[in-house]
Every structure is written in structure tokens, then in C-alpha cells.
Design a protein around this motif. Sequence first.
Motif, mmCIF file in Angstrom:
data_model
loop_
_atom_site.group_PDB
_atom_site.id
_atom_site.type_symbol
_atom_site.label_atom_id
_atom_site.label_comp_id
_atom_site.label_asym_id
_atom_site.label_seq_id
_atom_site.Cartn_x
_atom_site.Cartn_y
_atom_site.Cartn_z
ATOM 1 N N GLU A 98 55.290 38.773 -2.762
ATOM 2 C CA GLU A 98 55.181 38.391 -4.176
ATOM 3 C C GLU A 98 54.009 39.117 -4.844
ATOM 4 O OE1 GLU A 98 57.017 33.869 -4.074
ATOM 5 O OE2 GLU A 98 54.992 34.230 -3.325
ATOM 6 N N ILE A 99 52.920 39.294 -4.128
ATOM 7 C CA ILE A 99 51.781 40.039 -4.678
ATOM 8 C C ILE A 99 52.162 41.499 -4.893
ATOM 9 C CG2 ILE A 99 49.433 40.839 -4.214
ATOM 10 C CD1 ILE A 99 49.000 38.176 -2.704
ATOM 11 N N SER A 100 52.950 42.052 -3.973
ATOM 12 C CA SER A 100 53.407 43.438 -4.146
ATOM 13 C C SER A 100 54.328 43.567 -5.349
ATOM 14 C CB SER A 100 54.099 43.935 -2.875
ATOM 15 O OG SER A 100 55.327 43.272 -2.657
ATOM 16 N N GLU A 101 55.125 42.524 -5.639
ATOM 17 C CA GLU A 101 55.967 42.533 -6.835
ATOM 18 C C GLU A 101 55.113 42.595 -8.095
ATOM 19 O OE1 GLU A 101 58.777 39.346 -6.959
ATOM 20 O OE2 GLU A 101 59.375 39.627 -4.878
ATOM 21 N N ILE A 102 53.994 41.873 -8.072
ATOM 22 C CA ILE A 102 53.087 41.878 -9.225
ATOM 23 C C ILE A 102 52.438 43.254 -9.382
ATOM 24 C CG2 ILE A 102 50.934 40.897 -10.124
ATOM 25 C CD1 ILE A 102 51.812 38.226 -8.870
ATOM 26 N N LEU A 103 52.103 43.872 -8.265
ATOM 27 C CA LEU A 103 51.581 45.243 -8.315
ATOM 28 C C LEU A 103 52.606 46.186 -8.948
ATOM 29 C CD1 LEU A 103 49.844 45.572 -4.831
ATOM 30 C CD2 LEU A 103 48.737 45.932 -7.052
ATOM 31 N N TYR A 104 53.864 45.980 -8.608
ATOM 32 C CA TYR A 104 54.931 46.803 -9.178
ATOM 33 C C TYR A 104 55.016 46.614 -10.692
ATOM 34 C CZ TYR A 104 59.559 48.721 -10.122
ATOM 35 O OH TYR A 104 60.601 49.439 -10.648
ATOM 36 N N ILE A 105 54.910 45.366 -11.134
ATOM 37 C CA ILE A 105 54.934 45.089 -12.578
ATOM 38 C C ILE A 105 53.812 45.844 -13.286
ATOM 39 C CG2 ILE A 105 54.561 43.297 -14.328
ATOM 40 C CD1 ILE A 105 55.961 41.347 -12.380
ATOM 41 N N ALA A 106 52.607 45.799 -12.702
ATOM 42 C CA ALA A 106 51.461 46.461 -13.319
ATOM 43 C C ALA A 106 51.661 47.973 -13.375
ATOM 44 C CB ALA A 106 50.194 46.124 -12.536
ATOM 45 N N HIS A 107 52.327 48.518 -12.366
ATOM 46 C CA HIS A 107 52.509 49.978 -12.287
ATOM 47 C C HIS A 107 53.710 50.451 -13.102
ATOM 48 C CE1 HIS A 107 52.640 54.021 -10.650
ATOM 49 N NE2 HIS A 107 53.902 53.833 -10.309
ATOM 50 N N ALA A 108 54.845 49.774 -12.940
ATOM 51 C CA ALA A 108 56.100 50.242 -13.542
ATOM 52 C C ALA A 108 56.427 49.564 -14.865
ATOM 53 C CB ALA A 108 57.260 50.023 -12.562
ATOM 54 N N HIS A 109 55.676 48.510 -15.234
ATOM 55 C CA HIS A 109 55.921 47.766 -16.468
ATOM 56 C C HIS A 109 57.306 47.137 -16.481
ATOM 57 C CE1 HIS A 109 52.940 50.927 -18.133
ATOM 58 N NE2 HIS A 109 52.287 49.902 -17.613
ATOM 59 N N ASN A 110 57.785 46.810 -15.303
ATOM 60 C CA ASN A 110 59.082 46.158 -15.165
ATOM 61 C C ASN A 110 59.034 45.271 -13.928
ATOM 62 O OD1 ASN A 110 61.713 45.464 -15.713
ATOM 63 N ND2 ASN A 110 62.475 47.569 -15.763
ATOM 64 N N TYR A 111 59.950 44.333 -13.836
ATOM 65 C CA TYR A 111 59.951 43.400 -12.719
ATOM 66 C C TYR A 111 61.068 43.759 -11.745
ATOM 67 C CZ TYR A 111 63.871 41.365 -15.261
ATOM 68 O OH TYR A 111 65.076 41.190 -15.897
ATOM 69 N N LEU A 112 60.951 43.252 -10.516
ATOM 70 C CA LEU A 112 61.971 43.507 -9.507
ATOM 71 C C LEU A 112 63.070 42.452 -9.515
ATOM 72 C CD1 LEU A 112 59.786 44.691 -6.481
ATOM 73 C CD2 LEU A 112 61.387 46.062 -7.833
ATOM 74 N N TYR A 113 62.678 41.173 -9.544
ATOM 75 C CA TYR A 113 63.664 40.089 -9.445
ATOM 76 C C TYR A 113 63.622 39.144 -10.648
ATOM 77 C CZ TYR A 113 63.694 41.828 -4.680
ATOM 78 O OH TYR A 113 63.782 42.647 -3.583
ATOM 79 N N SER A 114 62.443 38.721 -11.015
ATOM 80 C CA SER A 114 62.298 37.836 -12.172
ATOM 81 C C SER A 114 60.878 37.971 -12.706
ATOM 82 C CB SER A 114 62.563 36.378 -11.783
ATOM 83 O OG SER A 114 62.214 35.512 -12.853
ATOM 84 N N PRO A 115 60.704 37.924 -14.029
ATOM 85 C CA PRO A 115 59.345 37.980 -14.584
ATOM 86 C C PRO A 115 58.619 36.630 -14.536
ATOM 87 C CG PRO A 115 60.939 37.879 -16.356
ATOM 88 C CD PRO A 115 61.732 37.949 -15.083
ATOM 89 N N PHE A 116 59.324 35.596 -14.136
ATOM 90 C CA PHE A 116 58.739 34.254 -14.127
ATOM 91 C C PHE A 116 58.758 33.690 -12.713
ATOM 92 C CE2 PHE A 116 60.583 34.972 -18.352
ATOM 93 C CZ PHE A 116 59.404 34.966 -19.086
ATOM 94 N N TYR A 117 57.588 33.271 -12.254
ATOM 95 C CA TYR A 117 57.391 32.854 -10.873
ATOM 96 C C TYR A 117 57.219 31.340 -10.779
ATOM 97 C CZ TYR A 117 56.517 37.796 -9.864
ATOM 98 O OH TYR A 117 56.641 39.155 -9.733
ATOM 99 N N TYR A 118 57.942 30.753 -9.840
ATOM 100 C CA TYR A 118 57.837 29.303 -9.635
ATOM 101 C C TYR A 118 56.410 28.908 -9.261
ATOM 102 C CZ TYR A 118 58.150 24.797 -7.279
ATOM 103 O OH TYR A 118 57.924 23.511 -6.886
ATOM 104 N N LYS A 119 55.786 29.677 -8.396
ATOM 105 C CA LYS A 119 54.441 29.320 -7.935
ATOM 106 C C LYS A 119 53.390 29.481 -9.034
ATOM 107 C CE LYS A 119 55.477 30.494 -3.126
ATOM 108 N NZ LYS A 119 55.227 31.448 -2.018
#
Length: 249
Positions: A98-119
Motif C-alpha cells: 500500500e505504501i508503494s501504491e502511494i509512491l506510485y501516486i506521487a510519481h505518476a499522478h495516478n492510482y493503481l487500484y483506488s484513490p481512496f483507502y479504507y485504512k
Amino acid sequence: MPEQMIYIHYDTVGNNVLSKGITNQNSKNLLKRTPNNLLLIKGGESVGTYDNHTGFPIIKGQEEVKKFLDTGIGNPSQLGAWIDFSSIDMLHQLTSVEISEILYIAHAHNYLYSPFYYKLQNNYIYLSLPNDFTKVYYRYLEEFLEQFSDSITQRMQKKVNEKKRFFQKEQIIRSFPIEKAAQFVPAFREGVCFSFRQMKMENQTYQVPLFLTEDKLSSINQLFDEKESLGMLIYDANQDKWDLKYEIE
């Protein structure tokens, strides 16, 4: 120049708004739901407290969040990139994936699965992009409509008072109605630009033309062919009344 136009493209799939020229002079209108905490994901931030679990700086507590958001008043690009989150305990339950997904958002300005996280229970992902664009994921689109309404009102009030003499009292205008802002949502889905540089005024009625730009971002810094206008955003200063007309399939 950003102050001469407003560009908006609303992506209904990701529930995000790519925009330029949306500026608010009031921190209360920047975000209606003040986050409890922020995770700063751009990298290189000199603010916040370093969080060992995620490797990102964090800003804790609504008062500190408000102070941080105040730095973006009138200049949203100052806010970098961040995700809000509800509690430190839940933040520390993020997995490495999940932290790597956030890194991806910061780099690519897009999300992998969902922009909203339950946690995280986040309502936003805020991304400052080159050339003063911002991309914001909203859990509730009406929050953007409120910001749009506020920005339109501020710009028009500035135009209405442009030629007032120094001893004259500033004219306070009626806020642009949220329900009228909502009528533009179909146009926002296409990608549009409100060109204040091509605004016309006749008999104290101000008309701001609306143009279809889609994803042709380079076109928004140029004068548009007025024959291609989709319609007008209209303010009647004599009656302190807003109106609009536009056509889009």
C-alpha cells in the motif's frame, strides 16, 4: 496567465479534477472538511514530522493542517502533494504494498487500484503539477463545486471593482450559486476553459465565454475563436444576479 482563465477537466472514473486558475483567498473555502492529518508524499518537504513507518513526513492535528493549507491561499501549487488520513494508528497499519501504491501516486499522478483507502479514510489526494495545474481526487465532488463557485465569485468581484475610484467603497457581489455550478458538470467532463481575458461588459452585464478544450492544455493560454464559444457565464451587476447559458452534447 492563470488569473485570466479557469480550466477544468473532471474525470468521472477516478473522481478527480484537473484544473488551473482555481484560487481561493479564504482558507475556509480551500477544503470544507478539514483533514485530521496529512501525509506529504511529494518528497523533499521541509515541513511536517518524519514518519518511520511510511517514510513520508506527516502533519498531525487539524490546527497544524490549517496552518499548512494557509500557505496555499492564492497559490495552490505551494501545497505540493498529500493524502489526508484519519488516525496515526491506522496509518501504521499500511502494508509495504500500500505504501508503494502511494509512491506510485506521487510519481505518476495516478492510482493503481483506488484513490481512496479504507485504512486512511481519506477524502482527498492533492497533487501539484507543472505549470500551475493541480489534480485533486475528491470523495465528494460537491467540495470542488464549492471551490469553483468561490473562485468565480472572487474573480468577478475583482472585475466589477477594477475601475472604482480610491474613495469608493468596494462592491460586494452575490456568491455564484452552487446549483448553477452543478449545471456545468457535463461540460467539466469534456474539459473546458472560462476565458476572463475575453470577457465582455455591456450595460453593467459581464459575460465570460466558455470554450471546449478537452485535454489540449497548451490551448488554454491562447485567445479562443469566439465563434466556437459553448456559451456564457453572466453576471448582471445592476441586479446582482448570476445567469448562464451553454450548449454541450
